[in-house]
Design an enzyme around this catalytic site. Structure first.
Site, mmCIF file in Angstrom:
data_model
loop_
_atom_site.group_PDB
_atom_site.id
_atom_site.type_symbol
_atom_site.label_atom_id
_atom_site.label_comp_id
_atom_site.label_asym_id
_atom_site.label_seq_id
_atom_site.Cartn_x
_atom_site.Cartn_y
_atom_site.Cartn_z
ATOM 1 N N CYS A 72 31.325 77.928 33.311
ATOM 2 C CA CYS A 72 31.452 76.880 32.061
ATOM 3 C C CYS A 72 30.446 77.048 31.223
ATOM 4 O O CYS A 72 30.347 76.326 30.111
ATOM 5 C CB CYS A 72 31.135 75.661 32.918
ATOM 6 S SG CYS A 72 32.296 75.552 34.388
ATOM 7 N N HIS A 84 37.178 68.519 31.085
ATOM 8 C CA HIS A 84 36.274 69.938 30.917
ATOM 9 C C HIS A 84 36.964 70.962 31.206
ATOM 10 O O HIS A 84 37.137 71.931 32.255
ATOM 11 C CB HIS A 84 35.105 69.800 31.940
ATOM 12 C CG HIS A 84 34.269 70.990 32.330
ATOM 13 N ND1 HIS A 84 34.144 71.716 31.108
ATOM 14 C CD2 HIS A 84 33.862 71.441 33.404
ATOM 15 C CE1 HIS A 84 33.247 72.808 31.462
ATOM 16 N NE2 HIS A 84 33.323 72.717 33.054
ATOM 17 N N CYS A 91 25.411 73.399 32.809
ATOM 18 C CA CYS A 91 25.678 73.804 34.153
ATOM 19 C C CYS A 91 26.820 74.782 34.280
ATOM 20 O O CYS A 91 27.828 74.578 33.630
ATOM 21 C CB CYS A 91 25.480 72.821 35.395
ATOM 22 S SG CYS A 91 27.061 71.834 35.339
#
Lengths: 467, 435
Positions: free
Chosen positions: B92, B382, B412
């Site tokens: 990510c 996301h 994160c």
């Protein structure tokens, strides 16, 4: 020593029956295991604002390697951070299935009865999260050490709280109150180790006072009594034998004492634990000198004296003959005074010396048919309290344990009704073991228990009888 | 080697609205989406036919045929086909890491302009062949005679038809990211209410950003979608409170409402030197000042999987002689509301800051009114690698809008990683050789 009832209710069907008809359900208590951590589970640490014990408490928890949780905000968290514990977070609003082995609360900041609310706030959301054989320890300032009447009032109130918690927590959990005198913060460790560990399995609802002391020797906590010489009277059987075993386990050289007819048993036990024996009748005039001479010659002195020898000679007062009264008083009380005096006068009790007496619940609460016994055991308490300042001057201490119902050959011979009443009428719903008395004595005996002086601690599972 | 570094300007950004998995972009590939994002940026910034220093981007879930995904997208875009490109991957953190790499080359004078970005699809996921089947097919392919071919074919079994589907789980623990975060939430005592409040604020802020036209030059409509499909403008704490926990068991506090959904989307950001910016008639929105990455040992030391940003930020702060409070805006990627809250709690915690960060005192509290002011991943969703580009462009614009200030980015990533950065309105020479 078999407690059939406990075995039955701890079976599946027995447990079901007991819980449905509301019978007491004793659990098998955690007890000392060689090499095991002091506490097996998480410790939740909390404090009332303005307390002075967070830092010393955190220091002890570091020393014992406990897994600690605290709330995210407040002085406790900061104190814990300083001492080097990587503590987890407790948030009562996100409690989940979190449980604790021990709840430790510094109540020394409570200076007024209105602040007793802090107890409710801390324990309300947590008390039902205490695990089996869990511990609740509240720390405060003894009323006599408080600066104001209001503070003394609030601190005295802690006793009622802790004693009630002891009766409410279930499944083998115990609750204690520790009053730490100002300046005695560094003396906490041996007491906290004892109260948090399985060593205090059968001690509940007790109030311990810790005072200041200059003595704080470095010790090996795995063998706290290493290098010490410990005299144990009445060591051949029962509680005395177990006391000897525990002291030897903790590193002491035990000098077992008993009367000549019991010498074979005594010798066998001392052989087993690497101790030595002396056969002396403590009630004789020459006994104190014989004992003192033996220790002077063999060990150059003595570190620990456990006045364990004792008898019961029950009879109601009107029917009691002189022998029952007088012999009992000699064994249970007067001989102890004489031995203490001899050792003190000849300077044989070394620095960090420990005298530990065995009182009894009867000595606290009284008991029909035991005027003689209760008098002697209350006298033991008097001796502890009156001699404490004398011993303190010599950097030594004197304390007493007061056992409740302990599973011994003596209690096994009781009539069943009396025996079952004795076993169940306490917060843990079971009798204690001689081991439990030994553990409490070993705690008093520790070189690091220098601040523990003049205390009488019951080993009774918080018996309904007595204060 | 150039010993001096130079400021890196953030000039513009573009993304396509993010779609929920198997939603509006169910049939779109990573290549389709990133090309669309690139072309939107080309159009907005007038880059048509221009050769840039590079395009750096990546995708977390990628088909094997997309081995050169970014370059293929450039070839399909209106950029000069002479613009080089490469793919990167840091879960990510991919989008932000791409920006760091591109920015560093600009800072060092190795290039003058670049586009950084990322794309992901969970709808068009790369389903792989069963490993046994793959081996047989490889053997078949290598066979030199009919006998060998027959031998290989004879090994085929019906069970081998079951494909390898990518899982949202950590290979070393077998736990999903949600389960890992549930452990963290429990560890830090994060309440359901706190999480739902953060989620509601995310939706509220993103909806407000759309309503006031803030998103107009950050976004290009795609396949009929004009706003993020996941956005619920009418979301409230009360509505979120009705959802059932999905992670952390019965007592869990994490729901579909306070966790990001699987989603599809792409984003791109244009970075350049001041010289290039001036020469091409652009005005910087903000500057990319510094970045740091960190990783935690979530396997051996049992640190929380998504706690790495909590370590990366203080390292970056110390280097820049800044405190946590020296920021006007905070962009903390909302992978899960609980991740954001655990991070904030850790920074406030004297124990964490002392024991794990080695700091004398806690980093302290941030002003929550400055956190994810134009919405976060909980509202926008996301698409893994696309999040970095969304945040960099959005933060640069927000700083430009307020006419100054400094912003912090914290993202994160899987594998116990964290990528963080500082963006400032005023030109600052990025940290580098002067360290």
């Amino acid at each position: 020593m078999s407690d059939l009832y406990s075995q039955v209710v701890n079976s599946r069907i027995g447990g079901l029956v007991a819980s449905n008809v509301g019978l007491p359900q004793p659990v098998e208590l955690d007890r000392f295991v060689e090499g095991a951590p002091v506490i097996r589970g998480e410790v939740l640490l909390g404090a009332a604002p303005g307390g002075r014990l967070s830092a010393p408490l955190a220091g002890v928890l570091v020393s014992i390697g406990a897994a600690v949780r605290t709330e995210l905000e407040g002085d406790v968290r900061a104190a814990v951070g300083e001492t080097g514990i990587d503590a987890s977070v407790w948030n009562p609003d996100a409690a989940g299935d979190q449980h604790f082995k021990a709840l430790v609360f510094d109540a020394s900041g409570i200076g007024d009865s209105t602040q007793l609310r802090q107890l409710w706030e801390f324990f309300g959301p947590t008390i039902r999260r205490v695990e089996t054989s869990g511990r609740v320890v509240v720390l405060g300032t003894a009323p006599e050490d408080c600066p104001t009447p209001r503070a003394a009032t609030a601190q005295r109130a802690l006793e009622g709280f802790v004693r009630s918690v002891g009766k409410e927590v279930r499944r083998g959990a115990c609750a204690q109150l520790v009053y730490v005198a100002p300046g005695a913060e560094e003396q906490l460790e041996s007491t906290l180790r004892f109260l948090l560990s399985p060593r205090s399995a059968y001690v509940s609802g007790q109030v311990v006072r810790i005072g200041p002391s200059e003595r704080r020797p470095e010790i090996d906590w795995e063998r706290p009594l290493g290098g010490k010489v410990a005299l144990v009277t009445g060591a051949s059987r029962g509680i005395g034998a177990e006391v000897a075993r525990v002291l030897a386990r903790d590193g002491a050289h035990v000098v077992g004492l008993d009367i000549r007819p019991l010498e074979p048993d005594l010798d066998r036990l001392m052989g087993e634990i690497g101790g030595s024996s002396i056969a002396v009748d403590i009630t004789t005039v020459e006994a104190p000198k014989l004992i003192a001479d033996h220790h002077a010659a063999e060990h150059g002195g003595v570190d620990i004296v456990v006045h364990n020898a004792g008898v019961t000679k029950d009879k109601t007062l009107g029917r009691m003959d002189e022998e029952r009264w007088q012999v009992l008083m000699e064994i249970n009380l007067s001989s102890e005074e004489r031995i203490n005096d001899e050792l003190v006068e000849r300077n044989l009790l070394r620095a960090d010396g420990r005298v530990i007496c065995v009182s009894s619940i009867s000595g606290i609460a009284g008991n029909a048919g035991q005027t003689n016994y209760a008098t002697s055991k209350a006298g033991v308490i008097g001796m502890v309290q009156s001699m404490a300042p004398v011993f303190a001057e010599r950097q030594a201490t004197i304390n007493a344990v007061a056992p409740g119902f302990i599973e011994t050959a003596m209690t096994a011979a009781m009539p069943i009704a009396t025996r079952e009443a004795g076993r169940r009428m306490n917060s843990l719903n079971q009798g204690g073991l001689p081991l439990d008395v030994g553990e409490a004595i070993a705690w008093f005996a520790s070189p690091r228990s220098a601040g523990v002086n003049g205390n009488v601690v019951r080993v009774c599972g918080q018996s309904l009888i007595g204060a | 080697m150039n010993a001096k570094t130079r400021p890196v300007a953030i000039l513009a950004g573009n993304r396509i609205p993010f779609a929920r998995s198997n939603g509006a972009y169910a049939k779109a590939s990573n290549q389709d989406m990133f090309t669309a994002a690139l072309d939107g940026l080309v159009e907005r910034a007038g880059l048509s036919g221009q050769r840039l220093g590079e395009v750096a981007a990546g995708a977390v879930l990628k088909h094997s045929r997309d081995f050169n995904l970014t370059r293929e997208c450039v070839l399909g875009s209106k950029l000069s086909h002479e613009t080089p490109a490469y793919d990167i991957g840091q879960a990510c953190g991919t989008g932000l890491e791409a920006a760091i790499l591109a920015a560093n080359k600009i800072a060092l004078g190795q290039q003058d302009s670049a586009i950084a970005g990322g794309v992901d699809t969970t709808s068009d996921a790369p389903i792989a062949l069963n490993d046994d089947l793959r081996e047989i097919l490889l053997e078949l392919n290598n066979a030199r005679c009919t006998t060998d071919r027959l031998k290989a074919v004879a090994k085929l079994r019906p069970g081998q038809i079951v494909p390898e589907i990518p899982r949202n789980a950590e290979p070393r623990t077998g736990l999903s990211m949600g389960e890992h975060t549930a452990t963290m939430a429990k560890e830090w005592g994060v309440t359901r209410l706190e999480q739902d409040e953060l989620a509601a604020a995310s939706h509220r802020n993103l909806a407000a950003a759309y309503d006031r036209g803030f998103m107009d030059d950050l976004l290009t409509a795609y396949l009929g979608l004009e706003r993020d499909q996941n956005l619920r403008a009418d979301s409230t704490v009360e509505k979120l409170a009705k959802l059932r926990p999905v992670f952390g068991g019965e007592d869990g506090t994490m729901t579909a409402g306070n966790s990001t959904p699987l989603s599809d989307g792409a984003s791109a950001v244009l970075l350049a030197s001041d010289e290039w910016t001036k020469a091409h008639g652009h005005t910087p929105l903000a500057y990319f000042t510094d970045a740091e990455t960190a990783a935690v040992d979530y396997v051996g030391k049992k640190e929380g999987l998504l706690m790495a940003p909590a370590y990366a930020v203080p390292r970056m702060l110390a280097r820049n002689k800044l405190t946590l409070q020296d920021f006007d805006l905070y962009e903390i990627h909302e992978a899960f509301a609980a991740q954001v809250l655990c991070t904030l709690k850790a920074w406030e915690d004297p124990v964490f800051c002392k024991q794990r960060l080695g700091l004398d005192k806690p980093l302290g509290v941030i002003d929550r009114a400055k956190l994810n002011v134009n919405g976060g991943s909980l509202a926008a969703a996301h698409p893994f690698a696309a999040t970095g580009g969304r945040i960099v462009a959005g933060l640069a614009k927000a700083l430009d809008e307020r006419g100054g200030g400094r912003g912090l980015i914290s993202i994160c990533a899987a594998g116990g990683q964290g990528v963080v950065a500082i963006v400032e309105r005023n030109a600052t020479t990025p940290r580098g050789s002067k360290r």
